[in-house]
Design a protein around this motif. Structure first.
Motif, PDB file in Angstrom:
ATOM      1  N   GLY A 298      16.125   8.472 -19.497  1.00 14.17           N
ATOM      2  CA  GLY A 298      16.394   7.291 -18.688  1.00 14.17           C
ATOM      3  C   GLY A 298      15.934   7.476 -17.256  1.00 14.17           C
ATOM      4  N   SER A 299      16.189   8.646 -16.710  1.00 16.00           N
ATOM      5  CA  SER A 299      15.764   8.944 -15.337  1.00 16.00           C
ATOM      6  C   SER A 299      14.251   8.953 -15.228  1.00 16.00           C
ATOM      7  N   MET A 300      13.595   9.498 -16.251  1.00 13.16           N
ATOM      8  CA  MET A 300      12.133   9.532 -16.264  1.00 13.16           C
ATOM      9  C   MET A 300      11.546   8.123 -16.242  1.00 13.16           C
ATOM     10  N   LEU A 301      12.082   7.238 -17.096  1.00 11.35           N
ATOM     11  CA  LEU A 301      11.571   5.873 -17.162  1.00 11.35           C
ATOM     12  C   LEU A 301      11.879   5.100 -15.892  1.00 11.35           C
ATOM     13  N   MET A 302      13.069   5.295 -15.342  1.00  8.96           N
ATOM     14  CA  MET A 302      13.416   4.619 -14.097  1.00  8.96           C
ATOM     15  C   MET A 302      12.456   5.034 -12.986  1.00  8.96           C
ATOM     16  N   ALA A 303      12.207   6.334 -12.878  1.00  3.63           N
ATOM     17  CA  ALA A 303      11.286   6.831 -11.857  1.00  3.63           C
ATOM     18  C   ALA A 303       9.885   6.267 -12.076  1.00  3.63           C
ATOM     19  N   ALA A 304       9.453   6.241 -13.340  1.00  5.12           N
ATOM     20  CA  ALA A 304       8.119   5.736 -13.656  1.00  5.12           C
ATOM     21  C   ALA A 304       7.975   4.272 -13.256  1.00  5.12           C
ATOM     22  N   ASN A 305       8.982   3.458 -13.573  1.00  4.81           N
ATOM     23  CA  ASN A 305       8.907   2.028 -13.277  1.00  4.81           C
ATOM     24  C   ASN A 305       8.989   1.746 -11.783  1.00  4.81           C
ATOM     25  N   VAL A 306       9.821   2.489 -11.071  1.00  4.02           N
ATOM     26  CA  VAL A 306       9.924   2.301  -9.619  1.00  4.02           C
ATOM     27  C   VAL A 306       8.611   2.679  -8.944  1.00  4.02           C
ATOM     28  N   ILE A 307       8.061   3.819  -9.342  1.00  2.00           N
ATOM     29  CA  ILE A 307       6.785   4.269  -8.772  1.00  2.00           C
ATOM     30  C   ILE A 307       5.683   3.254  -9.077  1.00  2.00           C
ATOM     31  N   ALA A 308       5.640   2.779 -10.322  1.00  2.00           N
ATOM     32  CA  ALA A 308       4.614   1.814 -10.719  1.00  2.00           C
ATOM     33  C   ALA A 308       4.749   0.515  -9.930  1.00  2.00           C
ATOM     34  N   GLY A 309       5.989   0.050  -9.765  1.00  2.00           N
ATOM     35  CA  GLY A 309       6.208  -1.195  -9.056  1.00  2.00           C
ATOM     36  C   GLY A 309       5.742  -1.134  -7.613  1.00  2.00           C
ATOM     37  N   PHE A 310       6.111  -0.081  -6.908  1.00  2.00           N
ATOM     38  CA  PHE A 310       5.741   0.015  -5.503  1.00  2.00           C
ATOM     39  C   PHE A 310       4.265   0.393  -5.315  1.00  2.00           C
ATOM     40  N   SER A 311       3.685   1.106  -6.282  1.00  2.00           N
ATOM     41  CA  SER A 311       2.271   1.466  -6.146  1.00  2.00           C
ATOM     42  C   SER A 311       1.378   0.240  -6.176  1.00  2.00           C
ATOM     43  N   GLY A 312       1.849  -0.807  -6.882  1.00  2.00           N
ATOM     44  CA  GLY A 312       1.055  -2.034  -6.942  1.00  2.00           C
ATOM     45  C   GLY A 312       0.842  -2.668  -5.582  1.00  2.00           C
ATOM     46  N   LEU A 313       1.776  -2.397  -4.634  1.00  2.00           N
ATOM     47  CA  LEU A 313       1.651  -2.980  -3.301  1.00  2.00           C
ATOM     48  C   LEU A 313       0.427  -2.445  -2.556  1.00  2.00           C
ATOM     49  N   VAL A 314      -0.018  -1.251  -2.936  1.00  2.00           N
ATOM     50  CA  VAL A 314      -1.200  -0.660  -2.304  1.00  2.00           C
ATOM     51  C   VAL A 314      -2.466  -1.406  -2.734  1.00  2.00           C
ATOM     52  N   ALA A 315      -2.408  -2.058  -3.885  1.00  2.22           N
ATOM     53  CA  ALA A 315      -3.596  -2.705  -4.439  1.00  2.22           C
ATOM     54  C   ALA A 315      -4.182  -3.749  -3.499  1.00  2.22           C
ATOM     55  N   GLY A 316      -3.314  -4.490  -2.796  1.00  2.00           N
ATOM     56  CA  GLY A 316      -3.813  -5.523  -1.893  1.00  2.00           C
ATOM     57  C   GLY A 316      -4.744  -4.961  -0.838  1.00  2.00           C
ATOM     58  N   ARG A 317      -4.352  -3.856  -0.238  1.00  2.00           N
ATOM     59  CA  ARG A 317      -5.185  -3.211   0.789  1.00  2.00           C
ATOM     60  C   ARG A 317      -6.499  -2.708   0.189  1.00  2.00           C
ATOM     61  N   LEU A 318      -6.408  -2.143  -1.010  1.00  2.00           N
ATOM     62  CA  LEU A 318      -7.625  -1.618  -1.647  1.00  2.00           C
ATOM     63  C   LEU A 318      -8.599  -2.736  -1.995  1.00  2.00           C
ATOM     64  N   VAL A 319      -8.060  -3.864  -2.486  1.00  2.00           N
ATOM     65  CA  VAL A 319      -8.938  -4.993  -2.833  1.00  2.00           C
ATOM     66  C   VAL A 319      -9.649  -5.506  -1.591  1.00  2.00           C
ATOM     67  N   LYS A 320      -8.921  -5.630  -0.480  1.00  2.00           N
ATOM     68  CA  LYS A 320      -9.541  -6.138   0.742  1.00  2.00           C
ATOM     69  C   LYS A 320     -10.647  -5.209   1.238  1.00  2.00           C
ATOM     70  N   LYS A 321     -10.505  -3.928   0.961  1.00  2.00           N
ATOM     71  CA  LYS A 321     -11.508  -2.974   1.441  1.00  2.00           C
ATOM     72  C   LYS A 321     -12.651  -2.773   0.461  1.00  2.00           C
ATOM     73  N   PHE A 322     -12.326  -2.709  -0.850  1.00  2.00           N
ATOM     74  CA  PHE A 322     -13.345  -2.338  -1.835  1.00  2.00           C
ATOM     75  C   PHE A 322     -13.692  -3.443  -2.836  1.00  2.00           C
ATOM     76  N   GLY A 323     -12.862  -4.479  -2.948  1.00  2.00           N
ATOM     77  CA  GLY A 323     -13.095  -5.516  -3.943  1.00  2.00           C
ATOM     78  C   GLY A 323     -12.173  -5.337  -5.145  1.00  2.00           C
ATOM     79  N   ALA A 324     -11.925  -6.448  -5.853  1.00  2.00           N
ATOM     80  CA  ALA A 324     -10.954  -6.434  -6.951  1.00  2.00           C
ATOM     81  C   ALA A 324     -11.406  -5.560  -8.122  1.00  2.00           C
TER      82      ALA A 324
END
Length: 455
Positions: A298-324
């Motif tokens: 349970g702890s593993m999955l919770m950590a995985a989902n939290v990390i995945a959720g917040f990592s998506g926020l970085v995508a906006g900056r990457l798209v603006k710099k490199f493209g979708a």
């Protein structure tokens, strides 16, 4: 940047929906057993739910932009969610449940289901994002300031809110069921029914919020509404009529149809591969291979989902710099290399670390992918394009578990027990390379000072 009122409403409906989906996932299977359904009946019911979702989602999303309207589509979908929640909470009749599951909206996995996602995303982009094809007109300054959020960042926050709500819903549901059964003398059946009633109630709240949406969420040439800034003309009416004749699945040009077809086929490959390493499989694999207990899993999955959720926020900056497309491929590709190494690790700790490294970048492609789909079609094709590609992914995802069972009965320390990771990682790498080659001419689409929309 402050969201406009419509944007706030759509984020609220996203949170409520994913909260209810997450809460239902904890009790649904147990509830169906408690009301007396056999294993075969439960399996058949899940199949009907999948078939119904494919049919109704395809029908509604391909007509949302021009024929039905986005607001009306969301209202209809909320009504279907209420219908399913009420029917499942009040009836134990298999036939009624099949009808409710097929026609209504009921999530069996905690993940997205129904037409909500593509239509909400198209509506959000319509009211929140200024795109390069929009030129300021006299008196438009305030509106353009309100619509100054870039698409990938907006969709990344939308994705993160969904992850967060789903996790909160699952935890809340478990706590409610525990409290009712331990301290208030509820049976498991009665406690689960409370969750189903709550599921229907969130549908009612969503309905009220959708009714409050303005017509600004509609596509720019929705047949049922003309925005105040757009004056109808004979030429526009003629073009709309001609395009409607050529329209297929809500896509009005041959270019859009071919583009969405290629994307759908490639997304199917990615989703089919993902079906070999679904979270339910990861729980099983780590539990058997490394004898991890439920708390650690349970702890593993919770950590995985939290990390995945917040990592998506970085995508906006990457798209603006490199493209979708570049963001999609060059974050997804290394994550799949990590996936190949998970079963090769010498201990449970190192295997979990590599898995979490994979989750740290594997979901960055999701907001970039959603934005890319909207960038390569016209504004009034966005709901259709998102709906068609999402349905293609759902179909492929339903196929791979049929093959996965072969690898679950082998010795846990054998090479065969590692094969699902190799299949998933290998096919996903093929997908990354194939989509980059197929669409490399638009690799920079979405980058700052590059074209951001194809219309």
């Amino acid at each position: 940047v402050m969201l406009p009122t419509d944007g706030v409403l759509l984020f609220l409906t996203r949170f409520l929906r994913m909260f209810s989906y997450g809460s239902l996932s904890v009790v649904l299977f147990q509830y169906l057993e408690q009301i007396g359904l056999s294993a075969n009946e439960i399996g058949a019911l899940l199949t009907f739910i999948l078939i119904g979702d494919l049919i109704f989602s395809l029908f509604l999303t391909t007509r949302a932009d021009r024929i039905i309207g986005r607001k009306r589509t969301l209202i209809i979908s909320a009504l279907l969610k209420i219908f399913a929640g009420v029917a499942f909470s009040l009836s134990d009749n298999f036939a009624i449940l099949v009808i409710a599951g097929t026609v209504g909206v009921i999530s069996t996995t905690g993940g997205e289901i129904g037409p909500f996602l593509p239509v909400e995303q198209s509506s959000l982009v319509e009211v929140c994002c200024t795109e390069s094809s929009e030129t300021p007109k006299e008196g438009d300054t305030v509106q353009l300031i309100k619509k100054s959020i870039d698409m990938p960042t907006l969709l990344a926050w939308y994705q993160m809110i969904g992850y967060l709500a789903q996790a909160i819903g699952a935890v809340t549901s478990g706590a409610i069921v525990f409290s009712l059964t331990e301290y208030h003398n509820f049976s498991i059946l009665e406690a689960s029914r409370v969750i189903l009633i709550t599921y229907a109630a969130t549908g009612l709240v969503k309905l009220i919020l959708y009714l409050a949406l303005s017509h600004q969420v509609e596509a720019h040439n929705f047949l049922g509404h003309q925005k105040p800034s757009e004056e109808p003309s004979t030429a526009t009416t003629t073009n709309t009529t001609e395009e409607k004749k050529k329209s297929f699945l809500g896509l009005h040009s041959l270019h859009s149809q071919l583009t969405v077809l290629k994307l759908s086929l490639l997304f199917m490959l990615d989703s089919f591969a993902g079906g070999f390493v679904m979270q339910s499989f990861l729980v099983f694999w780590f539990g058997v291979r490394w004898a991890m207990d439920s708390a650690k899993l349970g702890s593993m999955l919770m950590a995985a989902n939290v990390i995945a959720g917040f990592s998506g926020l970085v995508a906006g900056r990457l798209v603006k710099k490199f493209g979708a497309l570049n963001t999609m491929v060059f974050t997804h590709l290394p994550s799949n290399i990590f996936l190949l190494f998970v079963p090769l690790m010498p201990s449970s700790a190192t295997a979990v670390v590599v898995l979490l490294l994979r989750f740290a970048i594997s979901q960055m492609d999701v907001p970039a992918r959603n934005a890319y789909v909207m960038m390569v079609v016209s504004k009034d094709e966005r709901s259709a394009a998102s709906g068609v590609t999402n349905i293609a992914r759902s179909v492929a995802l339903a196929l791979s578990p049929l093959l996965l069972g072969v690898f679950l009965e082998v010795p846990p320390k054998s090479v065969a027990f590692m094969v699902p990771f190799f299949i998933a990682g290998g096919l996903k790498i093929v997908y990354d390379i194939a989509i980059f080659i197929a669409f490399k001419t638009t690799a920079n689409l979405g980058a700052t000072n590059k074209p951001t929309v194809a219309v």
